[in-house]
Design a protein around this motif. Structure first.
Motif, PDB file in Angstrom:
ATOM      1  N   ALA A   1       0.834  -1.190   0.000  1.00  0.00           N
ATOM      2  CA  ALA A   1       0.000   0.000   0.000  1.00  0.00           C
ATOM      3  C   ALA A   1       0.869   1.240   0.000  1.00  0.00           C
ATOM      4  O   ALA A   1       2.014   1.216   0.453  1.00  0.00           O
ATOM      5  CB  ALA A   1      -0.931   0.018   1.212  1.00  0.00           C
ATOM      6  N   MET A   2       0.315   2.323  -0.501  1.00  0.00           N
ATOM      7  CA  MET A   2       0.957   3.621  -0.420  1.00  0.00           C
ATOM      8  C   MET A   2      -0.093   4.634   0.014  1.00  0.00           C
ATOM      9  O   MET A   2      -1.280   4.470  -0.279  1.00  0.00           O
ATOM     10  CB  MET A   2       1.574   4.043  -1.752  1.00  0.00           C
ATOM     11  N   GLY A   3       0.352   5.646   0.706  1.00  0.00           N
ATOM     12  CA  GLY A   3      -0.602   6.623   1.189  1.00  0.00           C
ATOM     13  C   GLY A   3       0.022   7.960   1.488  1.00  0.00           C
ATOM     14  O   GLY A   3       1.224   8.168   1.323  1.00  0.00           O
ATOM     15  N   TRP A   4      -0.841   8.857   1.911  1.00  0.00           N
ATOM     16  CA  TRP A   4      -0.435  10.208   2.270  1.00  0.00           C
ATOM     17  C   TRP A   4      -0.882  10.517   3.685  1.00  0.00           C
ATOM     18  O   TRP A   4      -2.021  10.226   4.070  1.00  0.00           O
ATOM     19  CB  TRP A   4      -1.034  11.239   1.313  1.00  0.00           C
ATOM     20  N   TYR A   5       0.015  11.093   4.447  1.00  0.00           N
ATOM     21  CA  TYR A   5      -0.258  11.593   5.778  1.00  0.00           C
ATOM     22  C   TYR A   5       0.057  13.080   5.804  1.00  0.00           C
ATOM     23  O   TYR A   5       0.762  13.587   4.929  1.00  0.00           O
ATOM     24  CB  TYR A   5       0.597  10.871   6.827  1.00  0.00           C
ATOM     25  N   ARG A   6      -0.463  13.755   6.805  1.00  0.00           N
ATOM     26  CA  ARG A   6      -0.129  15.165   6.949  1.00  0.00           C
ATOM     27  C   ARG A   6       0.034  15.517   8.416  1.00  0.00           C
ATOM     28  O   ARG A   6      -0.523  14.868   9.297  1.00  0.00           O
ATOM     29  CB  ARG A   6      -1.183  16.066   6.298  1.00  0.00           C
TER      30      ARG A   6
ATOM     31  N   PRO B   1       1.324  22.130  12.364  1.00  0.00           N
ATOM     32  CA  PRO B   1       2.067  22.534  13.554  1.00  0.00           C
ATOM     33  C   PRO B   1       1.306  22.236  14.842  1.00  0.00           C
ATOM     34  O   PRO B   1       0.132  22.574  14.967  1.00  0.00           O
ATOM     35  CB  PRO B   1       2.251  24.039  13.357  1.00  0.00           C
ATOM     36  N   GLY B   2       1.978  21.596  15.781  1.00  0.00           N
ATOM     37  CA  GLY B   2       1.373  21.285  17.058  1.00  0.00           C
ATOM     38  C   GLY B   2       0.425  20.111  17.059  1.00  0.00           C
ATOM     39  O   GLY B   2      -0.186  19.818  18.092  1.00  0.00           O
ATOM     40  N   LYS B   3       0.287  19.437  15.933  1.00  0.00           N
ATOM     41  CA  LYS B   3      -0.622  18.305  15.834  1.00  0.00           C
ATOM     42  C   LYS B   3       0.136  17.041  15.449  1.00  0.00           C
ATOM     43  O   LYS B   3       1.250  17.095  14.931  1.00  0.00           O
ATOM     44  CB  LYS B   3      -1.720  18.576  14.805  1.00  0.00           C
ATOM     45  N   GLN B   4      -0.486  15.910  15.720  1.00  0.00           N
ATOM     46  CA  GLN B   4       0.106  14.639  15.347  1.00  0.00           C
ATOM     47  C   GLN B   4      -0.117  14.361  13.864  1.00  0.00           C
ATOM     48  O   GLN B   4      -1.044  14.888  13.251  1.00  0.00           O
ATOM     49  CB  GLN B   4      -0.491  13.501  16.174  1.00  0.00           C
ATOM     50  N   ARG B   5       0.736  13.534  13.332  1.00  0.00           N
ATOM     51  CA  ARG B   5       0.584  13.128  11.953  1.00  0.00           C
ATOM     52  C   ARG B   5      -0.686  12.295  11.800  1.00  0.00           C
ATOM     53  O   ARG B   5      -0.964  11.410  12.605  1.00  0.00           O
ATOM     54  CB  ARG B   5       1.812  12.329  11.508  1.00  0.00           C
ATOM     55  N   GLU B   6      -1.453  12.578  10.765  1.00  0.00           N
ATOM     56  CA  GLU B   6      -2.709  11.884  10.547  1.00  0.00           C
ATOM     57  C   GLU B   6      -2.801  11.354   9.127  1.00  0.00           C
ATOM     58  O   GLU B   6      -2.235  11.915   8.192  1.00  0.00           O
ATOM     59  CB  GLU B   6      -3.901  12.810  10.824  1.00  0.00           C
ATOM     60  N   LEU B   7      -3.531  10.275   8.991  1.00  0.00           N
ATOM     61  CA  LEU B   7      -3.744   9.681   7.681  1.00  0.00           C
ATOM     62  C   LEU B   7      -4.678  10.551   6.857  1.00  0.00           C
ATOM     63  O   LEU B   7      -5.730  10.980   7.333  1.00  0.00           O
ATOM     64  CB  LEU B   7      -4.332   8.276   7.821  1.00  0.00           C
TER      65      LEU B   7
ATOM     66  N   VAL C   1       2.337  19.810   6.445  1.00  0.00           N
ATOM     67  CA  VAL C   1       3.361  19.090   5.702  1.00  0.00           C
ATOM     68  C   VAL C   1       2.784  17.733   5.348  1.00  0.00           C
ATOM     69  O   VAL C   1       2.306  17.011   6.223  1.00  0.00           O
ATOM     70  CB  VAL C   1       4.657  18.922   6.508  1.00  0.00           C
ATOM     71  N   TYR C   2       2.813  17.401   4.088  1.00  0.00           N
ATOM     72  CA  TYR C   2       2.263  16.144   3.613  1.00  0.00           C
ATOM     73  C   TYR C   2       3.390  15.147   3.375  1.00  0.00           C
ATOM     74  O   TYR C   2       4.377  15.449   2.702  1.00  0.00           O
ATOM     75  CB  TYR C   2       1.470  16.353   2.325  1.00  0.00           C
ATOM     76  N   TYR C   3       3.224  13.955   3.932  1.00  0.00           N
ATOM     77  CA  TYR C   3       4.237  12.913   3.853  1.00  0.00           C
ATOM     78  C   TYR C   3       3.726  11.712   3.079  1.00  0.00           C
ATOM     79  O   TYR C   3       2.613  11.237   3.320  1.00  0.00           O
ATOM     80  CB  TYR C   3       4.647  12.445   5.250  1.00  0.00           C
ATOM     81  N   CYS C   4       4.541  11.226   2.196  1.00  0.00           N
ATOM     82  CA  CYS C   4       4.242   9.998   1.487  1.00  0.00           C
ATOM     83  C   CYS C   4       4.671   8.808   2.340  1.00  0.00           C
ATOM     84  O   CYS C   4       5.705   8.854   3.017  1.00  0.00           O
ATOM     85  CB  CYS C   4       4.981   9.978   0.153  1.00  0.00           C
TER      86      CYS C   4
END
Length: 121
Positions: free
Chosen positions: A33-38, A41-47, A92-95
């Motif tokens: 699988a591949m996805g994107w998270y974001r 500031p001040g928040k946890q990374r979320e799907l 910030v969006y993370y792959c």
């Protein structure tokens, strides 16, 4: 080594669109699988969205109907089409890739460096 190269972030006004791309390269046997998270500031990374090798997708409620995730299996690339962007999408969006670099092991998680998306009000 496995490398995830992200692109497509930038500054856009409310209601605008952006398309993010992420290409996985290196030692890859298979991708589950591949996805994107974001992460704001001040928040946890979320799907944000995920797509499996079989084409199944899942979206965060906050983006469903506005974002579309897709992939090109031949290129090991995942895309995120973002429409009707809101200031709340700024992050910030993370792959992310869930993959095997060799047979006989469980999938491991790999992350891109991140790309900034800023939506002005």
């Amino acid at each position: 080594q496995v490398h995830l190269a992200e692109s497509g972030g930038g500054l856009v006004q409310t209601g605008g669109s952006l398309r993010l791309s992420c290409a996985a390269s290196g030692s890859i046997f298979s991708i589950n699988a591949m996805g994107w998270y974001r992460q704001a500031p001040g928040k946890q990374r979320e799907l944000v969205a995920v797509i499996t090798s079989g084409g199944s997708t899942n979206y965060a409620d906050s983006v469903k109907g506005r974002f579309t995730i897709s992939r090109d299996n031949a290129k090991n690339t995942v895309y995120l089409q973002m429409n009707s962007l809101k200031p709340e999408d700024t992050a910030v969006y993370y792959c992310n890739a869930d993959l095997k670099w060799r047979p006989g092991i469980k999938e491991n998680q790999y992350w891109g460096q991140g790309t900034q998306v800023t939506v002005s009000s």
